[in-house]
Scaffold this motif. Structure first.
Motif, PDB file in Angstrom:
ATOM      1  N   GLU A 197      -5.637  -5.998   0.717  1.00  0.00           N
ATOM      2  CA  GLU A 197      -5.539  -6.255   2.229  1.00  0.00           C
ATOM      3  C   GLU A 197      -4.058  -6.815   2.723  1.00  0.00           C
ATOM      4  O   GLU A 197      -3.694  -6.466   4.125  1.00  0.00           O
ATOM      5  CB  GLU A 197      -6.645  -7.193   2.569  1.00  0.00           C
ATOM      6  CG  GLU A 197      -8.066  -6.617   2.371  1.00  0.00           C
ATOM      7  CD  GLU A 197      -8.278  -5.251   2.821  1.00  0.00           C
ATOM      8  OE1 GLU A 197      -7.727  -5.092   4.116  1.00  0.00           O
ATOM      9  OE2 GLU A 197      -8.726  -4.623   2.151  1.00  0.00           O
ATOM     10  N   ARG A 198      -3.537  -7.142   1.961  1.00  0.00           N
ATOM     11  CA  ARG A 198      -2.133  -7.279   2.217  1.00  0.00           C
ATOM     12  C   ARG A 198      -1.153  -6.149   2.655  1.00  0.00           C
ATOM     13  O   ARG A 198      -0.119  -6.477   3.234  1.00  0.00           O
ATOM     14  CB  ARG A 198      -1.391  -8.388   0.914  1.00  0.00           C
ATOM     15  CG  ARG A 198      -2.014  -9.690   0.676  1.00  0.00           C
ATOM     16  CD  ARG A 198      -1.375 -10.243  -0.543  1.00  0.00           C
ATOM     17  NE  ARG A 198      -0.006 -10.379  -0.245  1.00  0.00           N
ATOM     18  CZ  ARG A 198       0.813 -10.584  -1.429  1.00  0.00           C
ATOM     19  NH1 ARG A 198       0.616 -10.525  -2.630  1.00  0.00           N
ATOM     20  NH2 ARG A 198       2.164 -10.825  -1.110  1.00  0.00           N
ATOM     21  N   PHE A 239      -1.978  -4.669  -3.783  1.00  0.00           N
ATOM     22  CA  PHE A 239      -1.667  -6.092  -2.856  1.00  0.00           C
ATOM     23  C   PHE A 239      -3.056  -5.973  -2.103  1.00  0.00           C
ATOM     24  O   PHE A 239      -3.097  -6.836  -1.173  1.00  0.00           O
ATOM     25  CB  PHE A 239      -0.614  -5.591  -1.873  1.00  0.00           C
ATOM     26  CG  PHE A 239       0.726  -5.830  -2.660  1.00  0.00           C
ATOM     27  CD1 PHE A 239       1.296  -7.115  -3.065  1.00  0.00           C
ATOM     28  CD2 PHE A 239       1.431  -4.683  -3.035  1.00  0.00           C
ATOM     29  CE1 PHE A 239       2.460  -7.267  -3.446  1.00  0.00           C
ATOM     30  CE2 PHE A 239       2.929  -4.756  -3.487  1.00  0.00           C
ATOM     31  CZ  PHE A 239       3.076  -6.186  -3.874  1.00  0.00           C
ATOM     32  N   SER A 265       5.624 -11.935   1.572  1.00  0.00           N
ATOM     33  CA  SER A 265       4.749 -12.639   2.458  1.00  0.00           C
ATOM     34  C   SER A 265       3.354 -12.866   1.795  1.00  0.00           C
ATOM     35  O   SER A 265       2.826 -11.712   1.505  1.00  0.00           O
ATOM     36  CB  SER A 265       4.486 -11.955   3.829  1.00  0.00           C
ATOM     37  OG  SER A 265       3.599 -12.332   4.671  1.00  0.00           O
ATOM     38  N   THR A 266       2.807 -14.077   2.251  1.00  0.00           N
ATOM     39  CA  THR A 266       1.392 -14.371   1.596  1.00  0.00           C
ATOM     40  C   THR A 266       0.337 -13.607   2.517  1.00  0.00           C
ATOM     41  O   THR A 266      -0.855 -13.204   2.007  1.00  0.00           O
ATOM     42  CB  THR A 266       1.083 -15.600   1.684  1.00  0.00           C
ATOM     43  OG1 THR A 266       1.262 -16.191   2.962  1.00  0.00           O
ATOM     44  CG2 THR A 266       1.946 -16.740   0.660  1.00  0.00           C
ATOM     45  N   ALA A 267       0.880 -13.167   3.828  1.00  0.00           N
ATOM     46  CA  ALA A 267      -0.211 -12.639   4.845  1.00  0.00           C
ATOM     47  C   ALA A 267       0.185 -10.896   4.377  1.00  0.00           C
ATOM     48  O   ALA A 267      -0.724 -10.395   5.248  1.00  0.00           O
ATOM     49  CB  ALA A 267       0.135 -13.158   6.108  1.00  0.00           C
ATOM     50  N   GLY A 268       1.069 -10.693   3.754  1.00  0.00           N
ATOM     51  CA  GLY A 268       1.199  -9.096   3.549  1.00  0.00           C
ATOM     52  C   GLY A 268       2.098  -8.868   4.872  1.00  0.00           C
ATOM     53  O   GLY A 268       2.557  -9.456   5.616  1.00  0.00           O
ATOM     54  N   SER A 269       2.014  -7.268   5.033  1.00  0.00           N
ATOM     55  CA  SER A 269       2.769  -6.789   6.273  1.00  0.00           C
ATOM     56  C   SER A 269       2.231  -5.430   6.466  1.00  0.00           C
ATOM     57  O   SER A 269       1.655  -4.599   5.540  1.00  0.00           O
ATOM     58  CB  SER A 269       4.296  -6.780   5.930  1.00  0.00           C
ATOM     59  OG  SER A 269       5.036  -5.850   6.764  1.00  0.00           O
ATOM     60  N   ARG A 291      -0.774  -2.959   4.626  1.00  0.00           N
ATOM     61  CA  ARG A 291      -1.420  -2.033   5.720  1.00  0.00           C
ATOM     62  C   ARG A 291      -0.564  -1.107   6.093  1.00  0.00           C
ATOM     63  O   ARG A 291       0.587  -1.439   6.454  1.00  0.00           O
ATOM     64  CB  ARG A 291      -1.807  -3.139   6.880  1.00  0.00           C
ATOM     65  CG  ARG A 291      -2.830  -4.178   6.504  1.00  0.00           C
ATOM     66  CD  ARG A 291      -3.087  -5.125   7.598  1.00  0.00           C
ATOM     67  NE  ARG A 291      -1.876  -6.052   7.947  1.00  0.00           N
ATOM     68  CZ  ARG A 291      -1.410  -7.044   7.187  1.00  0.00           C
ATOM     69  NH1 ARG A 291      -2.153  -7.366   6.212  1.00  0.00           N
ATOM     70  NH2 ARG A 291      -0.376  -7.639   7.518  1.00  0.00           N
ATOM     71  N   VAL A 350       5.919  -6.832   2.065  1.00  0.00           N
ATOM     72  CA  VAL A 350       4.540  -7.258   1.666  1.00  0.00           C
ATOM     73  C   VAL A 350       4.528  -8.428   0.502  1.00  0.00           C
ATOM     74  O   VAL A 350       3.757  -9.343   0.408  1.00  0.00           O
ATOM     75  CB  VAL A 350       3.927  -5.971   1.180  1.00  0.00           C
ATOM     76  CG1 VAL A 350       2.494  -6.405   0.884  1.00  0.00           C
ATOM     77  CG2 VAL A 350       3.634  -4.869   2.431  1.00  0.00           C
ATOM     78  N   GLU A 351       5.509  -8.221  -0.433  1.00  0.00           N
ATOM     79  CA  GLU A 351       5.558  -8.872  -1.801  1.00  0.00           C
ATOM     80  C   GLU A 351       5.975 -10.283  -1.268  1.00  0.00           C
ATOM     81  O   GLU A 351       5.469 -11.578  -1.773  1.00  0.00           O
ATOM     82  CB  GLU A 351       6.307  -8.347  -2.668  1.00  0.00           C
ATOM     83  CG  GLU A 351       6.277  -8.921  -4.178  1.00  0.00           C
ATOM     84  CD  GLU A 351       6.851  -8.072  -4.963  1.00  0.00           C
ATOM     85  OE1 GLU A 351       7.139  -8.804  -6.385  1.00  0.00           O
ATOM     86  OE2 GLU A 351       7.331  -7.130  -4.923  1.00  0.00           O
TER      87      GLU A 351
END
Length: 309
Positions: A198-199, A196, A235-239, A201, A232-233
């Motif tokens: 940078e998505r 992932f 969300s396009t922005a990650g988490s 954190r 994370v998966e």
């Protein structure tokens, strides 16, 4: 009384020795025959009246003749037989009660042993359900990465090998130290970080001194995996994935949090959480709990463990 009449002392000692001898031989006899093993036995009561009492009276009678005075009448015979019959009836009742208590204690101990064995089998079965699910997901991640970055895929395989080693070793234990579990969690997150980037954190905050807290193996990893999957998966922005451990009032609290909504949690995760709760109860006890809640845009899974390190 004995000092003024030595004959009475001699008869009393003779009577005591006779009673002990008859009781000992009777105990050995009924033990060989197995009488009284299943509760009150009519044979014990019958023997008290028709065998033990007459034998004892017959054995004691010569002491009166020798140490006190010759026996000239037998008016004492029926009271003596009644007295010794009562003595042996009470003896047999007490012996039967002792056998019943011993049998009950053995049964309770065996029941407890079987319960512990069943608990151990159930715990092992639940743990066995976790590992295949985890490795299936990890292998899917490796497969997806092979086509994108072979070197990253190779690193992921190395991390996965370490996780497999941990899962196999910890699978034989009911609980593992939090420090060991966190090593496995960090290896898992390193795998997902390759995927992932940078998505994903991660923030870890473990209060000093909690490294020795015992938890079921792969329990945190399961919760972190859910946080990655649904935080994370999806969300396009990650988490961010936040892992915290701190001391509460009479308990140790461990929280895994991810940005997201609880309504997204699917059936597979609910089954995983049910599995985790059951494993926690079996391994740690009824004072432990696992709660899942959403607050301010965060989904938080909180382990509560009684006591502390």
């Amino acid at each position: 009384m004995f000092a003024g009449n030595p004959g009475v002392l001699a008869v009393a000692l003779w009577t005591l020795a006779t009673g002990l001898f008859v009781s000992d031989r009777w105990h050995a006899f009924i033990k060989r025959r197995g009488w009284g093993q299943r509760g009150i036995d009519w044979r014990l009561m019958a023997a008290s009246a028709f065998v033990l009492a007459p034998v004892t009276v017959a054995a004691i009678s010569p002491s009166f003749h020798i140490f006190m005075q010759p026996i000239t009448n037998f008016r004492w015979l029926l009271p003596a037989l009644a007295s010794w019959t009562g003595n042996f009836v009470v003896w047999n009742l007490l012996y039967t009660m002792a056998l019943s208590l011993r049998r009950a204690n053995r049964f309770e101990a065996e029941t407890l042993r079987l319960e512990l064995h069943a608990k151990d089998i159930e715990l092992r079965a639940l743990q066995a359900q976790v590992n295949p699910h985890f490795f299936f997901n990890s292998l899917n991640s490796v497969r997806a990465l092979i086509y994108e970055d072979r070197e990253a895929a190779a690193r992921m395989i190395d991390q996965l090998a370490g996780l497999m080693r941990y899962a196999l070793q910890s699978g034989h234990a009911d609980t593992v130290p939090l420090a060991a579990e966190m090593e496995a969690v960090e290896a898992y997150l390193a795998i997902e970080k390759i995927r992932f980037e940078e998505r994903l954190r991660v923030q870890v905050d473990i209060e000093p001194g909690l490294e020795r807290v015992m938890i079921p193996p792969m329990s945190l990893q399961t919760l972190v995996e859910n946080a990655v999957k649904y935080g994370v998966e999806l969300s396009t922005a990650g988490s961010d994935i936040r892992i915290r451990a701190w001391r509460g009032e009479g308990a140790t609290l461990i929280e895994i949090a991810n940005a997201g909504a609880l309504r997204r949690i699917g059936d597979s995760t609910q089954l995983g959480l049910a599995n985790a709760r059951k494993r926690l109860e079996l391994a740690v006890g009824g004072g432990a709990s696992l709660a899942l809640a959403e607050h301010d845009g965060w989904v938080r899974a909180t382990l509560r463990l009684p006591g502390g390190p």
